[in-house]
Design a protein around this motif. Sequence first.
Motif: not given
Length: 312
Positions: A14-17, A23-24, A60-63, A249-250
């Motif tokens: 996955i990609a997240v802002p 990570v935490a 990344a800028a967008e999820k 968190p996202h």
Amino acid sequence: MSFSPITHLRHVDIAVPDFDKQVAFYTDNWGLVTTGGERDVTYFAAEGSPEQYIVRVRRAAEKRLDLIALGAADRATVDALAARLGTEGVTLVSEPADLQTPGGGYGFRFFDLEGRTVEVSADVQTRRHRKIEEKEDIPVRLSHVVFNSPEPEKMTAWYEKHLNFRLSDTNTHPRMGGLFWFLRCSDQHHSIAISRGPHTALNHVSFELRGLDEYLRGSGRLVRAGIPKIWGPGRHRAGDNTFTYFHDPHGNTMEYTTELATIDEDTWHPSIFDVTEPETSDVWGIAETADEWISKQMFNDPDKGVFVAPPM
């Protein structure tokens, strides 16, 4: 001989802002361990799994969902599948080649019907892992992944046709028709499932714990830590597995589970379960009643990554 060229689910990327917060979450709350990475990418393994990693998080800028990775038995299977998909009109993102991700291996990528990036690989080095002990409430391995689809019947047929997945069971509603299709590539009841949803998105990612006690301990630990709980604990009828769903968190849904059913190919026949029967959602009857609010929590945001291959 296996009925599918796919052996199992390797990892979900996955990609997240808000990279640091994600990570935490995996290290401090979810019970995974970091196995490498760089400034904007971290790889997470499960202590009990031989897979090099089961989750990758990228800044990344967008999820978005970057990709799902599936295992194959050997290089010949990878080559044969790539050639077959090419002739069947599936868009290949990359041709079979040596992989540059942890553990190496040999694989290729393609888009599924709705534009998710899928990787199939073989010969990935196994990771040194260990037996998860009694009362350790951390994931043993990745269990399954579920997709939201506005056209789930077509998605189900696509995975059956191109990757030879088999239908294990279906959840239906008397008025709305099919809601969930559970697909297997091995004797595990499902490695992928397709859920009817308003848009293409990730529904949830599921992680298997050692047993019932560890699953309950883990669920309770997350509740006490203040991780937003959506639904559970409970036990589904299809798959006979336990469930507790949480938001990361996202807003992605993550599940703790255990005791997913195994299939005897010689005797299994898919069942159709009516979701208006309370036992379909929760055999135990102790989870919150499945309702529209719970469903909406798993709709997730429309995936920004469809038909756009991730940069790595």
